[in-house]
Design a protein around this motif. Structure first.
Motif: not given
Ligand code: FRU
Length: 526
Positions: A372-379
């Motif tokens: 799966v994709e990595v969650l950007d910490p900004k989100w």
């Protein structure tokens, strides 16, 4: 509107004083009998039910008549006193437009419908304390009794620009004294409306009466933040000796990191302990997404959510909500699918049911989480993320989910869906309810909502259940660990032309081990 409690014509908002009494469920609610707008003639409407599904509407229970409530009878709660004697605490808006707390009781306890109510002659029993402006003092909670036999209750308010749960104590439920410190207060928040404070079991889904004191309990404090129009809650413990609620985490801040009962439209909610089925039930007000001019034209506004059973999640860090079992009494025609594969960028229609009145539950196999994709910490704000990552934007694992209240050409559709991310060492599911294409009509609030659901590496599936009734879509993700309610007003003729689809726009294929959908029958009294 088929399943929902419409509660007569006109304007209705907060659920008030829900309770179970002598075989009957009671729901009162904020109600303007004179028009589909808020004004100074708000009364307590009253409906009763034997099964939480079919309702009988009674005459208004508490209406403005006295100097202490002449400008409206606002929200409040019931408490069942020893000897099975229900009493109501409610906010009255008095002749000077000040908010005061009043007591009312049934005239005839042998009437299970409790049709007639009388007001205590010594009202008001609480007036705004020092430091609390008279228009910032309202919505008494259900009271609870301490080990010392003394009653406690919290009233919502604003003190020194802090949202606050003001604590009062009483020996006889009539004479109340202000406790010098609040039960709890927020940081930099607006007024707290409709506070709710109750114990939850750490061992089972059973509900716990507000006055029960024992080990193995945690406590929930909920406040409705007026400036945000959301109900936030936090879980913690109750230090009865010092009269304090101690949150396990940051408490109530009103930020996107706080827990919410519902990440969509759901406000001024209230719970009660259902002593006959030993569960705690939650109700919330779902407001309209169209304009007040539309409301005036259609002559009604505001509905109550489907009652939800509420209990502590096994992680003890959040609550779980699920439509009460009785909702299934309305199940009609049933279709089921199993082992269905949804390849990338594909959809299939769930046919054979009435898509405008449906209870649909689907489970999706989770893909290999390493992919799966990595969650950007900004989100960090799921709602914002859901408005950026639309159901049409292809991801890896997701978006996959349901297209509800959809027209055949899909020009109108409400997508409720998941998208899976890796967030450091854990995995998180983004759950979205996207109203941006729900209607071709203009002038409707089409805000998209979102929530995060943390999952375990061991989890194999994630489920989604949506209850659809024309303009209402209540969705429950991961068996009720995140809930999103939306109002939608498609242009097509909803009764005959609605469709429902399952879709996958992720690049990874998704398997649906099982999907069940039921057309829903019409409940009585709605
Ligand atoms: C919440 C609320 C309460 C108040 C009532 C008035 O929606 O503003 O604080 O008692 O509605 O109808």
């Amino acid at each position: 509107m088929i399943l929902y409690l419409l509660l007569g014509a006109f304007y209705r908002t907060d659920p008030n004083g829900p309770m179970y009494y002598k075989g009957v469920y009671h729901l009162f609610y904020q109600y303007n009998p004179y028009g589909a707008i808020f004004n100074t003639t708000i009364v307590w409407g009253h409906s009763v039910s034997h099964d939480l599904v079919n309702w009988i509407h009674l005459k208004n229970a508490i209406v403005p008549t006295k100097s202490f409530d002449i400008n409206s009878c606002w929200s409040g709660s019931t408490t069942i006193l020893p000897g099975n004697k229900p009493v109501v605490l409610y906010t009255g808006v008095n002749t000077k437009n000040q908010q005061v707390q009043n007591l009312a009781m049934p005239k005839n306890l042998s009437d299970p419908f409790l049709k007639e109510w009388k007001k205590y002659s010594g009202n008001p029993i609480m007036t705004p304390p020092d430091g609390v402006k008279p228009d910032n003092f309202r919505d008494p909670s259900t009271a609870w009794k301490g080990k010392d036999g003394i009653w406690r209750v919290v009233v919502g308010g604003l003190r020194s620009n802090l949202g606050v749960a003001i604590l009062y104590k009483s020996k006889d439920f009539v004479h109340w004294s202000l406790h010098d410190e609040p039960l709890y207060f927020g940081k930099n928040t607006d007024i707290w409306e409709c506070p709710d404070f109750y114990p939850v079991s750490v061992k089972s889904r059973d509900g716990v009466d507000n006055s029960v004191i024992r080990i193995n309990l945690k406590y929930v404090l909920k406040a409705s933040f007026k400036s945000k129009s959301h109900d936030y809650y936090t879980i913690g413990s109750y230090d009865a000796e010092n009269e304090k609620f101690l949150p396990d985490s940051k408490g109530l801040t009103g930020s996107s990191l706080d827990l919410r009962y519902d990440y969509g439209k759901f406000y001024a909610s209230k719970t009660f302990f259902d002593s006959v089925k030993n569960r705690r039930i939650l109700w919330g007000w779902i407001n309209e997404s169209d304009s007040s001019a539309d409301d005036i034209k259609k002559e009604w506004a505001g509905i109550q959510s489907i009652p939800r059973q509420v209990y502590l999640d096994s992680t003890q860090t959040q609550l779980v909500q699920w439509p009460v079992k009785e909702t299934e009494k309305l199940h009609d025609k049933h279709v089921t699918y199993s082992g269905k594969k949804l390849r990338r960028e594909s959809l299939f229609e769930v046919s054979g049911i009435t898509a405008s009145q449906v209870d649909i539950e689907v489970s999706f196999m989770l893909p290999k989480l390493e992919e799966v994709e990595v969650l950007d910490p900004k989100w960090s704000d799921p709602q914002l993320l859901c408005s950026t990552k639309t159901p049409r934007d292809s991801g890896r694992a997701g978006p996959f989910g349901l297209l509800l209240m959809a027209s055949q050409d899909l020009k109108e559709q409400t997508a409720v869906f998941f998208r899976i991310f890796k967030d450091n060492h854990q995995f998180v599911v983004l759950m979205c309810s996207d109203q941006s294409r729900s209607s071709l009509r203009e002038g409707i609030d089409k805000t998209t909502y979102g929530a995060f659901i943390y999952i375990n590496r061991k989890d194999e599936m994630i489920s989604l259940r949506s209850l659809v009734d024309n303009s209402v879509i209540e969705s429950f993700g991961a068996e009720g660990r995140a809930c999103i309610t939306a109002r939608v007003y498609p242009k097509f003729s909803v009764h005959t032309e609605a469709h429902v689809y399952a879709f996958n726009n992720g690049s990874l294929d998704v398997v649906i081990p099982r999907l069940d959908a039921w057309s829903m029958k019409t409940a009585k009294g709605n």
